[in-house]
Enzyme design. Structure first.
Site, PDB file in Angstrom:
ATOM      1  N   HIS A  20      69.186  37.952  27.927  1.00  0.00           N
ATOM      2  CA  HIS A  20      68.610  39.191  27.416  1.00  0.00           C
ATOM      3  C   HIS A  20      67.748  39.862  28.478  1.00  0.00           C
ATOM      4  CE1 HIS A  20      65.835  41.276  24.320  1.00  0.00           C
ATOM      5  NE2 HIS A  20      66.845  42.061  24.635  1.00  0.00           N
ATOM      6  N   ASP A  28      79.191  53.222  42.987  1.00  0.00           N
ATOM      7  CA  ASP A  28      80.269  53.908  43.688  1.00  0.00           C
ATOM      8  C   ASP A  28      80.433  53.302  45.075  1.00  0.00           C
ATOM      9  OD1 ASP A  28      78.253  55.088  45.325  1.00  0.00           O
ATOM     10  OD2 ASP A  28      78.224  56.914  44.132  1.00  0.00           O
ATOM     11  N   HIS A  97      67.020  59.014  42.093  1.00  0.00           N
ATOM     12  CA  HIS A  97      67.986  58.144  42.774  1.00  0.00           C
ATOM     13  C   HIS A  97      67.304  57.091  43.645  1.00  0.00           C
ATOM     14  CE1 HIS A  97      71.839  56.884  44.230  1.00  0.00           C
ATOM     15  NE2 HIS A  97      71.531  57.157  45.474  1.00  0.00           N
ATOM     16  N   TYR A 119      76.724  60.015  42.782  1.00  0.00           N
ATOM     17  CA  TYR A 119      75.832  59.401  41.797  1.00  0.00           C
ATOM     18  C   TYR A 119      76.586  58.672  40.676  1.00  0.00           C
ATOM     19  CZ  TYR A 119      72.463  62.151  44.346  1.00  0.00           C
ATOM     20  OH  TYR A 119      71.711  62.702  45.341  1.00  0.00           O
ATOM     21  N   ASN A 121      76.920  55.788  39.448  1.00  0.00           N
ATOM     22  CA  ASN A 121      76.272  54.479  39.448  1.00  0.00           C
ATOM     23  C   ASN A 121      75.562  54.281  38.117  1.00  0.00           C
ATOM     24  OD1 ASN A 121      76.664  54.188  42.429  1.00  0.00           O
ATOM     25  ND2 ASN A 121      75.228  55.904  42.451  1.00  0.00           N
TER      26      ASN A 121
END
Length: 130
Positions: A20, A28, A97, A119, A121
């Site tokens: 958990h 990418d 980012h 982006y 990801n």
């Protein structure tokens, strides 16, 4: 033979070992893999395998509690942002980012795709099934 669509043994092993709150990165082709985090490199060529195919396959096996995306995704790649949004994943967190890249350092594993969309990801945080 497994019944779920995920056939990659390394990814199955990582998911089976997650507890958990552990995280898994799908990146990418250009996202830098953090030092010390195991990399499962699926990239064959530009676009293969794609980010969405990889994400959907992993979601068939991983219970997700929340996920993290770069804030820049919606502006730079709105079509991909809409596809991710349509999956109805719980607990969206948007971060710059640079912060996203820092968070990848705590992941159990980093899965590299052949995706070349900016982006593309995600960080998936595992939940529990009970």
């Amino acid at each position: 033979m497994k019944k779920t669509p995920l056939l990659n043994a390394a990814i199955s092993q990582v998911i089976a070992s997650m507890g958990h709150g552990d995280t898994l990165v799908i990146g990418d082709a250009g996202l830098p893999a953090p030092a010390g985090v195991p990399v499962i490199d699926l990239a064959l060529t530009q676009g293969i395998p794609g980010f969405m195919d990889t994400l959907k396959t992993i979601l068939a096996e991983l219970q997700v509690e929340h996920h993290v995306l770069a804030q820049e995704l919606a502006q730079r790649s709105p079509a991909l942002a809409a596809q991710i949004g349509a999956l109805g994943l719980p607990g969206t967190q948007l971060v710059p980012h640079e912060e996203f890249k820092q968070r990848t350092r705590q992941a159990r594993a980093f899965i590299r795709t052949g995706e070349c969309t900016p982006y593309a990801n995600i960080i998936l945080s595992s939940g529990v099934v009970f």
